[in-house]
Design a protein around this motif. Sequence first.
Motif, short mmCIF file in Angstrom:
data_model
loop_
_atom_site.label_atom_id
_atom_site.label_comp_id
_atom_site.label_asym_id
_atom_site.label_seq_id
_atom_site.Cartn_x
_atom_site.Cartn_y
_atom_site.Cartn_z
N UNK A 27 5.03 48.66 26.54
CA UNK A 27 5.80 49.49 27.45
C UNK A 27 5.51 49.09 28.90
N UNK A 28 6.41 49.50 29.77
CA UNK A 28 6.24 49.25 31.19
C UNK A 28 5.33 50.27 31.86
N UNK A 29 4.78 51.21 31.12
CA UNK A 29 4.02 52.32 31.69
C UNK A 29 3.05 51.87 32.78
N UNK A 30 3.14 52.54 33.94
CA UNK A 30 2.24 52.33 35.09
C UNK A 30 2.41 50.98 35.78
N UNK A 31 3.34 50.19 35.32
CA UNK A 31 3.54 48.87 35.92
C UNK A 31 4.66 48.88 36.94
N UNK A 32 4.77 47.79 37.65
CA UNK A 32 5.90 47.58 38.54
C UNK A 32 6.82 46.55 37.91
N UNK A 48 14.73 43.57 44.22
CA UNK A 48 14.44 45.00 44.09
C UNK A 48 13.25 45.19 43.17
N UNK A 49 12.58 46.31 43.33
CA UNK A 49 11.44 46.63 42.48
C UNK A 49 11.41 48.13 42.21
N UNK A 50 10.81 48.49 41.10
CA UNK A 50 10.69 49.89 40.74
C UNK A 50 9.30 50.16 40.18
N UNK A 51 8.74 51.26 40.62
CA UNK A 51 7.45 51.69 40.09
C UNK A 51 7.74 52.55 38.87
N UNK A 52 7.33 52.06 37.70
CA UNK A 52 7.73 52.70 36.45
C UNK A 52 7.29 54.16 36.40
N UNK A 53 6.09 54.45 36.92
CA UNK A 53 5.52 55.79 36.77
C UNK A 53 6.42 56.88 37.37
N UNK A 54 7.00 56.62 38.54
CA UNK A 54 7.79 57.66 39.20
C UNK A 54 9.16 57.20 39.64
N UNK A 55 9.54 55.99 39.22
CA UNK A 55 10.86 55.43 39.52
C UNK A 55 11.09 55.19 41.01
#
Length: 125
Positions: A27-32, A48-55
């Motif tokens: 899973x992508x959990x806690x990753x960017x 673009x980038x997204x922080x998986x934890x909080x989008x």
Amino acid sequence: VQLQASGGGLVQAGGSVKLSCTDSERTFANRGVAWFRQAPGKEREFVAAIRWADANARYSDSVKGRFTISRDRARNTVFLQMNNLTPADTAVYYCAATIQHWNVAYRDMNSYGNWGQGTLVTVSS
């Protein structure tokens, strides 16, 4: 290849394309997770980038307001919705993920240890 990117294709200027990226191994959990692109004859650049934890999402100036990065927890997938495309957006688009955690240097390719194979987006004028 751990990351699978899909959704590229040929589109007319002004059109839209939606890319997808998933991790087949974990899973992508806690990753960017980020998208980079590389146009012919040019260096790979951050999109673009997204922080998986909080989008929390970040964008390059060239795509801000036109592209949207998002994630689907249930599908362990990151999307890049690209609207109002121009020929300058023509490139191979790569998804990338950090090994463990979000990295504040999210624009730097070296922050990402997992990469997908790339998917070509061609925008015709």
